[in-house]
Design an enzyme around this catalytic site. Structure first.
Site, PDB file in Angstrom:
ATOM      1  N   GLY C  40     131.851  39.543 -79.420  1.00 56.07           N
ATOM      2  CA  GLY C  40     132.535  39.293 -78.164  1.00 56.07           C
ATOM      3  C   GLY C  40     134.016  39.475 -78.382  1.00 56.07           C
ATOM      4  N   HIS C  41     134.694  39.662 -77.283  1.00 59.47           N
ATOM      5  CA  HIS C  41     136.121  39.859 -77.248  1.00 59.47           C
ATOM      6  C   HIS C  41     136.804  38.526 -77.556  1.00 59.47           C
ATOM      7  CE1 HIS C  41     139.770  40.505 -74.593  1.00 59.47           C
ATOM      8  NE2 HIS C  41     139.858  41.386 -75.541  1.00 59.47           N
ATOM      9  N   ASN C  42     138.112  38.537 -77.875  1.00 64.54           N
ATOM     10  CA  ASN C  42     138.837  37.268 -78.024  1.00 64.54           C
ATOM     11  C   ASN C  42     138.710  36.480 -76.726  1.00 64.54           C
ATOM     12  OD1 ASN C  42     139.693  38.024 -80.524  1.00 64.54           O
ATOM     13  ND2 ASN C  42     141.654  38.826 -79.812  1.00 64.54           N
ATOM     14  N   LYS C  46     133.005  32.985 -78.569  1.00 63.64           N
ATOM     15  CA  LYS C  46     132.274  33.068 -79.834  1.00 63.64           C
ATOM     16  C   LYS C  46     132.817  32.094 -80.884  1.00 63.64           C
ATOM     17  CE  LYS C  46     134.522  37.217 -81.770  1.00 63.64           C
ATOM     18  NZ  LYS C  46     135.790  37.175 -81.042  1.00 63.64           N
ATOM     19  N   SER C  47     134.141  31.890 -80.903  1.00 62.24           N
ATOM     20  CA  SER C  47     134.685  30.952 -81.885  1.00 62.24           C
ATOM     21  C   SER C  47     134.332  29.518 -81.530  1.00 62.24           C
ATOM     22  CB  SER C  47     136.200  31.074 -81.957  1.00 62.24           C
ATOM     23  OG  SER C  47     136.536  32.295 -82.514  1.00 62.24           O
ATOM     24  N   GLU C 166     134.361  35.331 -88.245  1.00 57.91           N
ATOM     25  CA  GLU C 166     135.346  36.409 -88.407  1.00 57.91           C
ATOM     26  C   GLU C 166     135.819  36.498 -89.862  1.00 57.91           C
ATOM     27  OE1 GLU C 166     137.080  38.198 -85.814  1.00 57.91           O
ATOM     28  OE2 GLU C 166     136.649  37.042 -84.002  1.00 57.91           O
TER      29      GLU C 166
END
Lengths: 287, 266, 279
Positions: C40-42, C46-47, C166
């Site tokens: 996924g994008h920033n 996801k984080s 990441e």
């Protein structure tokens, strides 16, 4: 502005038991207005070379000609400021250098250190912010309230506002998402093409070197391994892999296609677009 | 510049001094600080000087390197020396210029005090040069362990120390990087008036703080994720081992003190 | 066969003092032994999801089950023994002053006995190929080496699942390869379940299964093969496509015939040849 390195040598912690060589006998030429890529592994000496380009490090042997200035080992150079204004460096993760209350003040920091009046500097900040593709209202914001990608752009704007003749870029897109990466790289090429800026790109990315550079310098274990145009460099892929570098994806793909074809294509393609066009052309010829 | 400072750096080797228990070395230093003050005449200074060089020899650290590393503190030593030369009024008059009179006693005292200072620095540098920082921390944690009984957070302090030690090179690196980035933007850290220089530090300090806070935050999260919940119920990976040679060093120290004690009244 | 390792049901999360919702009604399962990539994008969430799986956030709504434990403050330490995490910045998770001290850190926290600790430190470093660096200090290691030490620190605790948040994004190409090879080996040989959170689709292409998050919601899931058929849609999600996929697009645009978007270069060359040039 031309930059010429002649037999440059540098050692870290010279004169202590922790001394270790960084670069030896490095010579190459960065012609005015060209886009030069310096590639090599971490530890190959790339970033040491980079820091010589605006005299953050001075050679222990050899000399560097930067425009009309010559920096040689053991000689004091008085015009460091003039050199640093004309050679701007965007370091890796440049957002780590932001410190001012507002984006505008931060961008003005460089120009004002070099004696630009506040009003002029503000105009430059506005111009630089537009160049890097940020909205104007960002100028009054704190740089620390921005997203990582925006901070990166502000930091780059801070270097562009110095109006350097030579722009040195150390992995300027590391950690950015793909679309942001492309925007920023295209902006640099734009500046090089339209304003005659000299660009020096230090990178791990063979793809970027292949796509953007006029000339490539490969560093290996502190010395220059090869110098040439991208087509020269990437024609001889064995020489690349011998120093542990990857072959650009496009070139690798072209090679496996050529294996099927049984003969090489007319030229070494540097971008996927170029290669697709070339293969398309070939299909036209065959049918 | 920073590369030349040896204080606080570790130089790996397999010498006897390197192999000593850090607790023994720490106790030794504490004692040495006291013992140095026993020296009061040529004999005692010669003895303690010889003793110091014996340890340097045993540690296999190159003398040339040690002396080179002392350069940064030499200024301080010289300052102490002249302070005594100018302000001690004892013994015969050696020379006189205008208001300034130099006495023999002052020169002798200056030499002795500077020597004492140098010996202390030499021995403490030797501790860090021959002991990995983490062992120093372990030694301190172990020596001060009994203080836990009176609610001194010894474990937390030791952990703080070891994390600081771990991050010193990282932060020095970072300082160097930020400094270079700001110099590339025309900042000047080394010339101009004092007030200008203080101002010049701001572009260095703020990014450094921002990054240190970010690191601290991320480190705290990582430590929690790895199961850190304080000192309770924790085991230790590093175990200190007191050996014969450490006891020998202690005995030697007692003998030295006794010798100094006797010789000082000569 | 498909035993569930993690089950996430209807999970939402909102950061305090923020208007947007970081995770919005997300449900997904992770199977034992698989390699799952979450891309996924920033700002896709996801984080946030990664942090939640390690009990660094608790869901505002919904439930998370990890290795048979429901995620809550009571079970969090047990869960952290089951699921180890490797973070983005190699420096900011290196606690020990040397390689072996760092690997031992998690063991010390869990009160593992000294003899066992020594064995496990060595065995873990062996698995990541870092035994030669036992006494090395972190500032003498490359980014890839530091991440391998971080992985050793995780596997020393013998977890069932390793979560890479990441973990390769700050590394150079060589370091990235190093770390990915290490993880692959652990996945294949030790049967470790791998969840890798990334925005690098090149990395996701190597997973067994990919989940795409966008704006806090589960956008789609499937094998890498399925996901890459999405083509330019991925670019709109702020994700870069692997080289072979991009090449497939460009070749089709140039009038060549291809049956699908390939993410494997050899397959692409092979099909490009058979459909267009072979007679």
């Amino acid at each position: 502005m031309d930059i010429k390195l002649r037999e440059v040598e540098y050692r870290y912690a010279a004169g202590t038991p922790f001394e270790r060589p960084a670069i030896t006998d490095v010579s190459f030429h960065i012609p005015s207005g060209q886009y030069v890529a310096i590639i090599g592994h971490t530890g190959s000496g790339k970033s040491t070379v980079l820091q010589h380009l605006n005299v953050l490090l001075k050679p222990l042997k050899g000399e560097i000609e930067i425009g009309s200035h010559t920096i040689a080992a053991g000689r004091k150079e008085k015009n460091l400021k003039e050199i640093r204004r004309r050679v701007g460096i965007v370091f890796q993760f440049p957002e780590h250098q932001l410190f001012e209350e507002t984006v505008e003040k931060d961008i003005c920091f460089g120009p004002m250190n070099f004696g630009v009046a506040e009003n002029d500097a503000k105009n430059r900040a506005l111009e630089a912010v537009r160049l890097v593709g940020l909205p104007e209202d960002v100028l009054k914001k704190s740089p620390f309230d921005l997203s990582g990608g925006q901070m990166r752009r502000v930091a780059i704007a801070g270097v562009l506002a110095m109006k350097p003749d030579v722009l040195v870029l150390d992995e300027p897109t590391a950690g950015l998402d793909p679309s942001g990466r492309q925007d920023i790289m295209n902006m640099f090429t734009g500046l090089q093409k339209t304003n005659g800026l000299t660009c020096v790109l230090v990178t791990h990315s063979m793809e970027d070197a292949a796509r953007y550079a006029d000339k490539i310098v490969i560093m290996y274990k502190g010395s220059v391994h090869r110098i040439g145009t991208p087509r020269d460099i990437f024609r001889d892929t064995d020489s690349l892999t011998s120093v542990g570098l990857n072959v650009p994806e496009t070139v690798r793909f072209q090679q496996s296609f050529e294996k099927r074809l049984g003969r090489p294509l007319d030229k070494v393609c540097l971008t996927p677009e170029e290669l697709a066009a070339e293969i398309g052309k070939l299909r036209g010829e065959i049918s | 510049m920073m590369e030349k400072i040896i204080f606080g750096r570790y130089l790996p080797s397999d010498s006897v001094v390197h192999q000593m228990d850090p607790r023994a070395k720490l106790l030794f230093i504490f004692a040495f600080v006291g013992i140095v003050f026993l020296a009061n005449n040529v004999m005692t200074y010669a003895l303690i000087g010889a003793f110091t060089f014996l340890i340097v020899f045993l540690s296999k650290v190159k003398l040339r390197f040690l002396i080179g590393g002392l350069k940064p503190v030499l200024l301080l030593v010289l300052f102490t020396f002249f302070l005594h030369v100018f302000f001690t009024k004892e013994g015969d008059i050696l020379t006189q210029f205008g208001l300034l009179t130099i006495y023999k006693g002052g020169v002798i005292k200056g030499i002795f005090i500077s020597l004492r200072f140098l010996l202390l620095i030499l021995v403490t540098s030797l501790l860090t040069l021959t002991t990995p920082p983490i062992s120093v921390t372990d030694g301190i944690e172990s020596l001060f362990g009994p203080l836990k009984k009176i609610k001194v957070p010894v474990h937390e302090l030791a952990l703080m120390m070891s994390i600081s030690l771990r991050f010193i090179p990282t932060l020095l690196d970072e300082t160097d990087k930020i400094m270079k980035a700001q110099r590339a933007r025309g900042a000047d850290f080394s010339s101009g008036s004092i007030s200008n220089r203080v101002k010049a530090i701001i572009p260095l300090l703020i990014p450094l703080f921002v990054s240190a806070f970010k690191r601290a935050e991320e480190l705290a999260v990582a430590m929690e994720a790895r199961g850190y919940k304080g000192g309770e119920g924790r085991t230790k990976y590093r175990i200190l081992r007191w050996s014969m040679r450490d006891t020998m060093a202690m005995v030697f120290l007692v003998v030295l003190s006794a010798a100094l004690f006797i010789l000082r009244s000569y | 066969m498909n035993t569930i390792a993690i089950s996430i049901k209807g999970v939402s999360y909102q950061y305090p003092e923020q208007e947007s919702i970081a995770l919005n009604n997300v449900s997904l399962d992770v199977y034992k032994g698989e390699w799952l990539a979450i891309v996924g994008h920033n700002g896709s969430g996801k984080s946030t999801l990664a942090k939640m799986l390690n009990g660094l956030h608790y869901p505002s709504e919904g439930t998370v089950m990890i290795g048979g434990y429901a995620l809550n403050e009571e079970n969090v330490w047990a869960i952290r023994e089951k699921l180890g995490m490797v973070f983005q910045n190699p420096d900011n998770q290196f606690v020990g002053t040397t390689v072996q001290d760092d690997v031992a850190f998690g063991l010390e926290n869990n009160g593992v006995e000294h003899g066992v600790m020594e064995e496990r430190v060595y065995a873990s470093l062996e698995k990541v190929g870092m035994t030669a660096f036992l006494n090395q200090e972190p500032h003498h290691l490359s980014g890839g080496q530091k991440q391998r030490v971080a992985i050793a620190g995780v596997i020393a605790l013998r977890p069932d699942i390793i979560l890479l948040d990441e973990a390769t994004s700050m590394l150079d190409p060589l370091g990235r390869e190093e770390v990915m090879d290490t993880v692959r080996e652990l996945n294949e040989k030790e049967g470790l379940t791998v969840i890798s959170i990334t925005h690098d689709l090149e990395e996701a292409a190597k997973a067994d299964r990919v989940i795409v998050l966008n704006e806090g919601r589960l956008y789609t899931e499937g094998t890498p093969q399925n996901i890459f058929q999405l083509d330019r849609e991925l670019l709109n999600l702020g994700l870069g496509v692997p080289f072979a996929v991009q090449m497939s697009q460009l070749l089709t645009d140039a009038g060549l015939h291809l049956s699908q978007r390939h993410f494997n270069e050899e397959e692409l060359v092979s099909e490009l040849w058979t459909l267009n040039f072979e007679r």
